[in-house]
Design an enzyme around this catalytic site. Structure first.
Site, PDB file in Angstrom:
ATOM      1  N   HIS A  91      -1.242 -19.402 -31.529  1.00  0.00           N
ATOM      2  CA  HIS A  91      -1.095 -19.320 -30.077  1.00  0.00           C
ATOM      3  C   HIS A  91      -0.872 -20.695 -29.436  1.00  0.00           C
ATOM      4  O   HIS A  91      -0.418 -20.767 -28.286  1.00  0.00           O
ATOM      5  CB  HIS A  91      -2.318 -18.660 -29.452  1.00  0.00           C
ATOM      6  CG  HIS A  91      -2.280 -17.172 -29.489  1.00  0.00           C
ATOM      7  ND1 HIS A  91      -1.192 -16.447 -29.069  1.00  0.00           N
ATOM      8  CD2 HIS A  91      -3.221 -16.260 -29.884  1.00  0.00           C
ATOM      9  CE1 HIS A  91      -1.447 -15.147 -29.206  1.00  0.00           C
ATOM     10  NE2 HIS A  91      -2.659 -15.010 -29.704  1.00  0.00           N
ATOM     11  N   GLU A 106       1.583 -12.410 -28.551  1.00  0.00           N
ATOM     12  CA  GLU A 106       0.790 -11.705 -29.557  1.00  0.00           C
ATOM     13  C   GLU A 106       1.619 -11.269 -30.762  1.00  0.00           C
ATOM     14  O   GLU A 106       1.136 -11.282 -31.895  1.00  0.00           O
ATOM     15  CB  GLU A 106       0.094 -10.497 -28.920  1.00  0.00           C
ATOM     16  CG  GLU A 106      -0.907 -10.851 -27.837  1.00  0.00           C
ATOM     17  CD  GLU A 106      -2.035 -11.757 -28.322  1.00  0.00           C
ATOM     18  OE1 GLU A 106      -2.162 -11.968 -29.549  1.00  0.00           O
ATOM     19  OE2 GLU A 106      -2.789 -12.271 -27.468  1.00  0.00           O
ATOM     20  N   HIS A 154      -4.272 -16.913 -36.639  1.00  0.00           N
ATOM     21  CA  HIS A 154      -3.719 -16.205 -35.481  1.00  0.00           C
ATOM     22  C   HIS A 154      -3.912 -17.034 -34.204  1.00  0.00           C
ATOM     23  O   HIS A 154      -2.973 -17.225 -33.427  1.00  0.00           O
ATOM     24  CB  HIS A 154      -4.406 -14.846 -35.339  1.00  0.00           C
ATOM     25  CG  HIS A 154      -3.873 -14.010 -34.210  1.00  0.00           C
ATOM     26  ND1 HIS A 154      -2.972 -12.986 -34.398  1.00  0.00           N
ATOM     27  CD2 HIS A 154      -4.116 -14.056 -32.869  1.00  0.00           C
ATOM     28  CE1 HIS A 154      -2.684 -12.435 -33.229  1.00  0.00           C
ATOM     29  NE2 HIS A 154      -3.375 -13.071 -32.279  1.00  0.00           N
ATOM     30  N   GLU A 155      -5.145 -17.523 -33.994  1.00  0.00           N
ATOM     31  CA  GLU A 155      -5.426 -18.261 -32.759  1.00  0.00           C
ATOM     32  C   GLU A 155      -4.713 -19.612 -32.750  1.00  0.00           C
ATOM     33  O   GLU A 155      -4.265 -20.073 -31.693  1.00  0.00           O
ATOM     34  CB  GLU A 155      -6.941 -18.438 -32.586  1.00  0.00           C
ATOM     35  CG  GLU A 155      -7.743 -17.141 -32.563  1.00  0.00           C
ATOM     36  CD  GLU A 155      -7.240 -16.129 -31.533  1.00  0.00           C
ATOM     37  OE1 GLU A 155      -6.628 -16.547 -30.527  1.00  0.00           O
ATOM     38  OE2 GLU A 155      -7.447 -14.923 -31.734  1.00  0.00           O
TER      39      GLU A 155
END
Length: 741
Positions: free
Chosen positions: A447, A466, A443-444
């Site tokens: 980003h 997000e 997930h990170e």
């Protein structure tokens, strides 16, 4: 002229004002020179701003004008720098023998007004909870290397030679970035302009306002300005706390006010800039920052080491991240002190470098406090290259050249946070199997593309970062696990079901206006004439703990993927990244691109709901408990939470059969909810441990303890809060206190 309503906003309430007049003046580069003082819990030093007039000229400092207010700080009208000022002296700086006054020209303290009647241009910076001691105009004509540069007619200004030289530096092409950064450093050490009108300044709750007497237009305003300041302990941009080993640390924790209580800056996301930072910290501390380079410490004054970081990609000031603590690097025995057409502003872009396009795994490091070093070494360090490889296989070139990962203190209020070149992870991801840790890393890492390389032009549209990161998290993680098509599809539908249940719960239990993806509606992205604006609901205390924007964005993207097929949809992602990296976008951009890709089916939503209901009806037999994934176990516990009554023997059997204390934080969260709901006192110790060690996930568990109106449970909630209150995230603490008091 801006509304005075901004000045009355409560920082603990709702809307966040963005006061910077970015349409009048833009910061192109910051040079920070700071020292971290752990005994006093302040960061002090200076920041130099290199400025360029914006697209709109102004006759007055309209954006910075406020009602006539006497200047309150005596330090701002003193003729000399107060020797008792706490500002850290800057080494190796050239200083004139006499410090200029901050508000001078014979003005008496009692007669000084800072108001609307001034004809002088006002530079407005977003700022709060900072002690500013002085603001200086720098004489960059003293920099010999700068004087060697040819200044062409485009940048020539015979009346303001310093302005011409600064404009020449900020306009240098990206291929000269190393020389440009060296010149920025030399300019930042320049003395103040001799015999010039000093810069006057004033601070209010949300801004720092700077004027030069007689200067009425942005084009005549100084282009190199040095601000000497210190942070305040009350500032919300950084958190002074202790790590899991009880040792002091400080880090930026993704505050709703961003970095304005760390350094004066321009907060609107359109204010893209580069930066360099020199940070001194005690020699047993490590300084990590969202810089492009992998910094190594150099000796500074006695007992201190100096760390230098920089970025070459212009980014919003909100992406600046710092973490200072006694971290240790995992995996180190002895810790160290396709073709793209770029449409962004000029900077050294990795997307155009063939070697970067072929680099599946960028250089990476993992840091943690000593008590978690082994877990970081065993879990995070092996997963990181796998997740980076998976991301590269889907989206192509990594936007950033390296990555540090830090296990942050237990008071961190999220499972993770991404900034350029650095990711913060909660200690909650280190327990149980690797699923939670791996998914959060994915997930990170996502980003890096969505949220950083491509950002939202309006901060209320956080779903752009997000929603995309949540969708890509599943894609990357299935690649890491090397799942077959059928297994990957089943896992993603299982996660979709869990997210659907979570979204349904939030929609029922939160304010409706906080659920809207675009709260500004047709006005999204609009700002005032000066460039100032307000971020709707940014300071609402419930906002940081809601996932509506993650989940609604995720389901929108999943719906679109189902229309065209995942392979085609992911190919679109790569094209989208190639076109829009280095830029800020609005929802209209992403949706207009997908409109050309997708043909919407009126039956798709019905089919999606039917698939969720089929999954929800599947029974999970305890005889296959050894085969259950963490996600399946979470679903099982959620189904059991819907049961009105469970016997004590059932709860005991559940606990031992699935070894719930050894599971990851998502599973333990549901187990704690079961224990609270059914007053399983033997598991209250598990509840206590979860609230203390998994603070990123335990906020609403306090509410469940209180709503039962059971004296023992309420005492447990109050006891846990008293244990961790001093180390707890301020926003989380406020929410919990409201629940239990």
């Amino acid at each position: 002229m801006e509304s005075n309503r901004d000045l009355d906003l409560d920082p603990n309430k709702d809307d966040l004002p963005l006061r910077a007049n970015t349409n009048h003046m833009l910061v192109r580069h910051y040079v920070l020179d700071l020292t971290v003082h752990f005994q006093r819990k302040v960061i002090g030093g200076s920041i130099v701003l290199f400025l360029e007039p914006g697209v709109v000229s102004s006759k007055q400092g309209e954006a910075g004008s406020i009602s006539n207010t006497p200047v309150q700080n005596l330090s701002q009208v003193s003729s000399k720098h107060d020797v008792s000022s706490p500002i850290t002296p800057e080494p190796n700086k050239v200083r004139p023998p006499e410090e200029p006054s901050h508000l001078c020209g014979g003005n008496d303290v009692s007669s000084v007004l800072w108001g609307d009647e001034s004809e002088d241009f006002t530079l407005v910076l977003d700022c709060c909870d900072l002690t500013v001691s002085k603001v200086e105009e720098l004489d960059v004509t003293t920099v010999d290397d700068l004087k060697k540069l040819d200044v062409d007619q485009q940048h020539a200004n015979t009346d303001h030679p310093s302005s011409s030289l600064v404009q020449r530096v900020v306009s240098m092409p990206s291929v000269c970035w190393r020389l440009q950064h060296e010149l920025y450093v030399q300019c930042s050490r320049s003395p103040t302009v001799h015999n010039a009108q000093p810069l006057r300044f004033h601070t209010d709750q949300w801004s720092l306002q700077i004027r030069k007497e007689g200067v009425c237009a942005p084009h005549d305003f100084p282009r190199a300005v040095r601000i000497c300041y210190e942070t305040k302990l009350t500032g919300g941009s950084v958190r002074w706390t202790k790590d899991q080993d009880g040792r002091c640390c400080v880090y930026t924790m993704g505050s709703p006010i961003n970095n304005r209580a760390l350094f004066p800056c321009q907060e609107p996301p359109v204010a893209m800039s580069t930066w360099q930072a020199r940070v001194r910290a005690p020699c047993d501390y490590t300084v990590l920052m969202s810089g492009k380079n992998q910094a190594f410490p150099k000796p500074a004054e006695t007992g201190f080491l100096q760390w230098e970081y920089y970025v070459t990609m212009p980014m919003p000031a909100s992406t600046f991240t710092i973490a200072v603590g006694q971290w240790l690097e995992a995996g180190v025995k002895h810790p160290n002190f396709e073709q793209y057409v770029c449409s962004h502003m000029d900077y050294p872009c990795r997307f155009m470098v063939s070697a970067a396009r072929a680099q599946a795994v960028i250089p990476h490091r993992v840091f943690a406090p000593p008590c978690h070093l082994q877990k970081a070494n065993d879990m995070v360090l092996p997963l990181l290259p796998l997740c980076l490889t998976a991301a590269h296989s889907v989206l192509g070139v990594h936007p950033f050249s390296r990555l540090d990962v830090l296990i942050v203190p237990s008071g961190f209020s999220s499972l993770g946070m991404a900034s350029p070149h650095i990711v913060f992870l909660s200690q909650s991801v280190l327990t149980g199997e690797r699923n939670l840790c791996g998914a959060r890393l994915c997930h990170e890492i996502a980003h890096s593309w969505f949220g950083l390389a491509i950002g939202a032009r309006d901060w209320t549209e956080e779903w752009i970062s997000e929603g995309f990161a949540t969708y890509l998290e599943d894609v990357f993680w299935s690649h890491v696990q090397k799942l077959g098509c059928r297994e990957a599809e089943e896992q993603r539908w299982l996660k979709a079901l869990l997210r659907w249940r979570r979204l349904s719960d939030e929609l029922q239990n939160s304010e409706e206006e906080l659920q809207v993806l675009r709260p500004n509606k047709e006005n999204t992205g609009e700002v005032s004439e000066s460039g100032a604006s307000v971020v709707k609901h940014a300071l609402n205390p419930e906002k940081p703990f809601m996932q509506v924007h993650y989940l609604k964005g995720y389901f929108l993207l999943k719906f679109l993927a189902d229309q065209v097929g995942e392979e085609k949809f992911l190919d679109f992602f790569k094209v989208f990244v190639g076109k829009f990296h280095g830029q800020l976008i609005l929802s209209q951009v992403s949706l207009s691109c997908t409109r050309a890709l997708c043909s919407f089916s009126p039956n798709a939503k019905v089919a999606f709901g039917r698939h969720l209901r089929i999954l929800a009806s599947v029974s999970i037999s305890p005889s296959f408990h050894q085969l259950l994934s963490p996600e399946q176990l979470v679903l099982l516990l959620e189904f059991l939470l819907e049961e009105p009554m469970l016997s004590l023997s059932t709860l005991r059997l559940l606990e031992t059969t699935y070894n719930l204390q050894a599971q990851d934080a998502e599973v333990k969260h549901r187990w704690c909810e079961l224990a609270v709901k059914h007053k399983h006192t033997a598991a209250y110790r598990d509840v206590e441990q979860f609230l203390i060690h998994d603070q990123a996930m335990g906020v609403y568990l306090y509410g469940e303890l209180m709503v039962q109106e059971d004296a023992r449970q309420q005492a447990l909630a109050r006891r846990c809060l008293s244990i961790i209150k001093d180390d707890m995230d301020q926003s989380a603490c406020s929410v919990v206190e409201e629940m239990i008091l």
